[in-house]
Design an enzyme around this catalytic site. Structure first.
Site, mmCIF file in Angstrom:
data_model
loop_
_atom_site.group_PDB
_atom_site.id
_atom_site.type_symbol
_atom_site.label_atom_id
_atom_site.label_comp_id
_atom_site.label_asym_id
_atom_site.label_seq_id
_atom_site.Cartn_x
_atom_site.Cartn_y
_atom_site.Cartn_z
ATOM 1 N N PRO A 2 -4.322 -34.320 8.271
ATOM 2 C CA PRO A 2 -5.517 -33.730 9.214
ATOM 3 C C PRO A 2 -4.991 -32.651 9.962
ATOM 4 O O PRO A 2 -3.722 -32.450 10.344
ATOM 5 C CB PRO A 2 -5.729 -34.943 10.265
ATOM 6 C CG PRO A 2 -4.664 -35.800 10.060
ATOM 7 C CD PRO A 2 -3.575 -35.345 8.885
ATOM 8 N N GLU A 3 -5.930 -31.708 10.154
ATOM 9 C CA GLU A 3 -5.698 -30.625 10.901
ATOM 10 C C GLU A 3 -6.530 -30.696 12.196
ATOM 11 O O GLU A 3 -7.061 -31.525 12.330
ATOM 12 C CB GLU A 3 -5.799 -29.217 10.215
ATOM 13 C CG GLU A 3 -5.159 -29.363 8.787
ATOM 14 C CD GLU A 3 -5.381 -28.125 7.902
ATOM 15 O OE1 GLU A 3 -5.504 -27.006 8.523
ATOM 16 O OE2 GLU A 3 -5.605 -28.362 6.627
ATOM 17 N N LYS A 58 -1.992 -31.321 16.782
ATOM 18 C CA LYS A 58 -2.423 -32.177 16.165
ATOM 19 C C LYS A 58 -2.232 -33.617 16.521
ATOM 20 O O LYS A 58 -2.236 -34.720 15.798
ATOM 21 C CB LYS A 58 -1.923 -32.164 14.341
ATOM 22 C CG LYS A 58 -2.222 -30.881 13.841
ATOM 23 C CD LYS A 58 -1.445 -30.643 12.472
ATOM 24 C CE LYS A 58 -1.624 -29.171 12.028
ATOM 25 N NZ LYS A 58 -0.845 -28.923 10.999
ATOM 26 N N ARG A 261 4.690 -25.197 -0.421
ATOM 27 C CA ARG A 261 3.213 -25.670 -0.146
ATOM 28 C C ARG A 261 2.236 -24.695 -0.820
ATOM 29 O O ARG A 261 2.613 -23.441 -1.330
ATOM 30 C CB ARG A 261 3.031 -25.814 1.350
ATOM 31 C CG ARG A 261 4.080 -26.561 2.214
ATOM 32 C CD ARG A 261 3.597 -27.172 3.282
ATOM 33 N NE ARG A 261 2.629 -28.121 3.110
ATOM 34 C CZ ARG A 261 1.765 -28.698 4.010
ATOM 35 N NH1 ARG A 261 1.773 -28.072 5.073
ATOM 36 N NH2 ARG A 261 0.871 -29.457 3.631
#
Length: 271
Positions: A2-3, A58, A261
């Site tokens: 999640p961001e 976050k 990434r």
DNA sequence: AGCGGAACCTGTCGGC
DNA sequence: TGCCGACAGGTTCCGC
């Protein structure tokens, strides 16, 4: 997982139901997820009222009646689920808070990267105390960003993931923001002019606001409280769209690797 | 100080 | 069907 939009969605939902509730007890089913002394954590959380829930970057900050705070990080696959107290434990339940009203709040996490930590002082928390600007901070301007990036040669996309710079962006939104701003993710951060940084800030706020409106992006693991899905995955323009056509210029969306990434971009729109 | 790569852990998917 | 590698919304640690 999640961001910022996902965390904020979860925080909003927790804030609606948790304040005023009492933690009757706590069970830790997976030791490593609770930082520090397990016994002390369980003991100090027991019989405390929950006062409020907030987001910092976050992190999820749960303030207790004792003024202590539970600092939660969901990492990739953490989530919160409410269940009746008596319902059987699920495979990925890691920490369980028994509440009043015969309910339990479950911290569930497939990959066990998530963390819970009890602190007295938010400034003593290593990650939290080092967070950079909130995306909506009025102090966050193109000028400040330019100054902070002046010695950074890393690609701009990698810079956007640096929580010490801006707190809350992750891999999905970094790609989406740079697409919206029309900026190539490989450009060294210190080569971007004032005007380009201003457009990154503008796109960032626009994308995050929209993602929040749709309660975040559910691609694989992210769920809202009680497994509900976000809907922003229906509005992504580049993330996860390798080899599909750009909605603006019909070029093929590319997938590249930066710092281990994936990054997605449109070679036609992003220069 | 800045940067890149490995590590943390589990599950899923695609190729052979 | 089975095995094997690649990959996943994140962060931290270590070495250059």
């Amino acid at each position: 997982m999640p961001e910022l939009p996902e965390i904020q969605t979860i925080v909003n939902e927790l804030e609606r139901v948790l304040p005023g509730k009492r933690i009757k007890s706590c069970r830790v089913l997976r030791d490593k997820m609770v930082q520090g002394d397990q016994h002390r954590f369980r003991q100090q959380v027991k019989n405390k009222n929950i006062r409020k829930i907030e987001r910092r970057g976050k992190y999820i900050v749960i303030t207790l009646s004792s003024s202590q705070m539970i600092i939660v990080h969901l990492r990739m696959t953490g989530k919160f689920i409410f269940q009746p107290l008596k319902s059987p434990a699920q495979k990925h339940d890691r920490v369980v808070f028994e509440l009043q009203n015969q309910q339990k709040l479950i911290f569930s996490d497939v990959r066990c990267f998530g963390t819970l930590e009890l602190v007295n002082d938010i400034n003593k928390h290593n990650g939290l105390s080092q967070l950079g600007f909130d995306p909506w901070s009025r102090q966050l301007t193109a000028g400040i960003l330019q100054k902070k990036l002046e010695n950074r040669q890393i690609p701009i996309k990698t810079a956007l993931l640096d929580q010490k710079l801006i707190a809350g962006l992750g891999n999905i939104y970094a790609s989406e923001i740079l697409f919206d701003a029309g900026i190539h993710p490989d450009i060294p951060a210190n080569q971007l002019k004032h005007e380009k940084l201003a457009s990154i800030i503008r796109s960032m706020r626009k994308i995050l606001r929209l993602a929040l409106k749709y309660n975040g992006t559910s691609i694989s693991d992210y769920r809202r409280i009680d497994e509900k899905q976000g809907m922003f995955q229906n509005f992504l323009k580049v993330y996860g769209k390798a080899d599909q056509k750009c909605i603006n210029c019909s070029s093929s969306i590319m997938k590249i690797t930066q710092n281990q990434r994936s990054t997605f971009l449109c070679p036609g729109c992003q220069k």
